[in-house]
Enzyme design. Structure first.
Site, PDB file in Angstrom:
ATOM      1  N   HIS A   1       0.674  -1.125   0.004  1.00 51.20           N
ATOM      2  CA  HIS A   1      -0.185  -0.026   0.089  1.00 51.20           C
ATOM      3  C   HIS A   1       0.901   1.411   0.009  1.00 51.20           C
ATOM      4  CE1 HIS A   1      -3.439  -2.704   1.113  1.00 51.20           C
ATOM      5  NE2 HIS A   1      -2.465  -3.227   2.051  1.00 51.20           N
TER       6      HIS A   1
ATOM      7  N   SER B   1      14.379  21.525 -16.951  1.00 43.32           N
ATOM      8  CA  SER B   1      13.239  22.180 -17.132  1.00 43.32           C
ATOM      9  C   SER B   1      13.694  23.372 -17.964  1.00 43.32           C
ATOM     10  CB  SER B   1      12.691  22.551 -15.782  1.00 43.32           C
ATOM     11  OG  SER B   1      11.843  23.680 -15.990  1.00 43.32           O
TER      12      SER B   1
ATOM     13  N   LYS C   1      15.805  21.788 -11.994  1.00 39.09           N
ATOM     14  CA  LYS C   1      15.245  20.539 -12.000  1.00 39.09           C
ATOM     15  C   LYS C   1      16.084  19.643 -12.742  1.00 39.09           C
ATOM     16  CE  LYS C   1      10.721  20.416 -12.281  1.00 39.09           C
ATOM     17  NZ  LYS C   1       9.903  19.377 -11.677  1.00 39.09           N
TER      18      LYS C   1
ATOM     19  N   GLU D   1       9.610   8.328 -17.183  1.00 40.25           N
ATOM     20  CA  GLU D   1       7.966   8.797 -17.377  1.00 40.25           C
ATOM     21  C   GLU D   1       7.457   8.361 -18.955  1.00 40.25           C
ATOM     22  OE1 GLU D   1       7.444  12.884 -16.510  1.00 40.25           O
ATOM     23  OE2 GLU D   1       9.300  12.705 -15.172  1.00 40.25           O
TER      24      GLU D   1
END
Ligand code: ARG
Length: 461
Positions: free
Chosen positions: A155, A276, A282, A289
């Protein structure tokens, strides 16, 4: 003029031509198409269906076309309807009327079935090799991290101690199953359909087994209607690739989480991260992804194929031309995804101290604390209750099981003695789980050994 124009009194509408044409995507099967035709022509000559000298002429012509396509001397003509028509038209251009004998005892329906089987076989081989490289990167990472203790989760809550090696080896199991699924699919793809004709085979005395042997197929299809209308192997492959992508996507999701400052368990190599355009600080896990994102796309390809086939009456229907873009898309995207994922995984840094630090919070040794009481003779449920009380006490007092004193322990049960501190030590907790499939060193070494053996065996195939 179309090769099939004999029956028609008008040219096809130009937009219909565009709609009908598949050469823009099926041109990539040129090698399979030509190799298949060479085998077919060889057999036609051998069986005396065409004159052996004509068969030789056709074969030489086809070989020339293949060479010229490979070295760029010959360009695909995108005006042709499909790759099969292009090759045949080019052949006739080169060797004259003899070229028109190639299509004897054959239909484009069995021809395309052959080409797509050959194409899938080759791609399965390449995808297999890519997955094997990923597995070997996992084996290397596991070897480096046999003692890297971390928390396992259920979980997404800290649950019980494992090691980073054990964790990534879970993914190795999935990728090994992917290899075995690809092998299964390969077996069913490896059946030669030529000779099925349009759907009812042929009256010519062809030798299908000879064609199969020339092309390296161990068997021929047993029903001509099925031979031209079966695309199960394409769907199976898309399904295998969906499952493979799903495994990578889960892995990618964990990598994305673990690269965040909130977890901080991993750092990706600069070559496998992106920046970024506005936020200078970043470092984004775009590769992971995109693997996750492209998984949806491959599922879409599988769905395309399943829906395409579901209502088709036997035998060939033009709907089936749609199989190619879907399976090509699934293959292309899976291949590049496995390739970049492997490199990203192999070059990432594992932050062992962060993993251990996170494992020290969250009472992941609570089960071991209860097991300690059980080993002293207490029933598990009673022990479970006592440790529940201990955890609540720790939370209320800002303590952990490691920082409690023996006196505090003994307020909950006088069964506790000095041994408790050793019992709840994370290294002890991991070391004790030495059953087959557990995270202890000896068990993990067995897993790595089995994986290495698997890799050696698979590479020999
Ligand atoms: N381009 C077609 C395909 O990909 C080849 C088979 C055409 N057969 C036919 N009867 N029109 O499926």
């Amino acid at each position: 003029m179309k090769l099939w124009a004999g029956r028609f009194s008008k040219d096809v509408d130009t937009r219909v031509n565009d709609f009908n044409s598949s050469i823009s995507f099926d041109h990539r099967m040129y090698r399979e198409d030509i190799t298949g035709s060479i085998a077919h022509a060889t057999m036609l000559g051998h069986c005396g269906i065409i004159d052996p000298s004509e068969s030789e002429k056709i074969i030489a012509g086809l070989k020339g076309i293949l060479e010229d396509l490979e070295d760029g001397t010959l360009q695909i003509n995108y005006e042709a309807e499909d790759i099969h028509m292009f090759v045949e038209e080019e052949l006739t251009k080169r060797i004259g009327d003899t070229g028109k004998r190639l299509h004897t005892a054959r239909s484009r329906n069995d021809q395309v079935a052959l080409d797509i089987r050959m194409y899938c076989k080759r791609e399965i081989g390449e995808i297999r090799a890519l997955v094997l490289s990923l597995l070997s990167a996992i084996a290397d990472k596991a070897e480096e991290n046999v003692d890297t203790v971390m928390s396992g989760y259920t979980h997404l809550q800290r649950a019980q101690p494992v090691t980073f090696a054990h964790y990534v080896l879970a993914y190795a199991q999935m990728f090994m199953r992917d290899i075995s699924r690809l092998d299964d699919t390969y077996r069913r793809t490896d059946v030669m359909p030529l000779g099925s004709g349009a759907l009812a085979s042929t009256t010519y005395p062809i030798n299908r087994e000879m064609v199969a042997e020339l092309l390296g197929f161990p068997a021929v299809t047993m029903n001509s209607i099925d031979g031209v209308s079966d695309r199960d192997f394409v769907i199976e492959l898309a399904s295998d690739l969906s499952m493979l992508m799903m495994h990578m996507s889960r892995f990618a999701e964990e990598i994305i989480l673990w690269c965040s400052s909130e977890f901080g368990f991993l750092e990706l190599d600069d070559a496998f991260s992106t920046g970024s355009s506005i936020m200078p600080q970043k470092k984004n896990p775009d590769v992971a992804e995109l693997v996750r994102g492209k998984t949806g796309r491959v599922y879409g390809d599988l769905q395309t194929l399943l829906v395409m086939m579901k209502g088709l009456p036997l035998a060939y229907n033009k709907d089936m031309q749609e199989d190619k873009e879907a399976i090509f898309d699934a293959i292309d995207n899976t291949k590049i995804a496995v390739e970049v994922f492997t490199k990203m995984f192999a070059t990432m840094t594992v932050k062992a101290e962060k993993l251990r630090a996170a494992a020290s919070y969250g009472f992941i040794n609570a089960t071991d604390c209860a097991d300690y009481l059980v080993k002293q003779g207490m029933p598990f449920r009673a022990a479970y209750k006592i440790v529940g009380g201990l955890v609540a006490y720790c939370i209320a007092n800002g303590k952990s099981l490691e920082t409690l004193t023996l006196d505090e322990y003994r307020q909950f049960s006088d069964v506790f003695d000095d041994g408790i501190f050793h019992a709840i030590d994370l290294d002890t907790c991991v070391a004790g789980r030495k059953v087959t499939g557990g995270p202890a060193r000896e068990s993990v070494e067995r897993q790595i050994g089995a994986l290495r053996t698997f890799l050696v065996e698979q590479k020999q195939k």
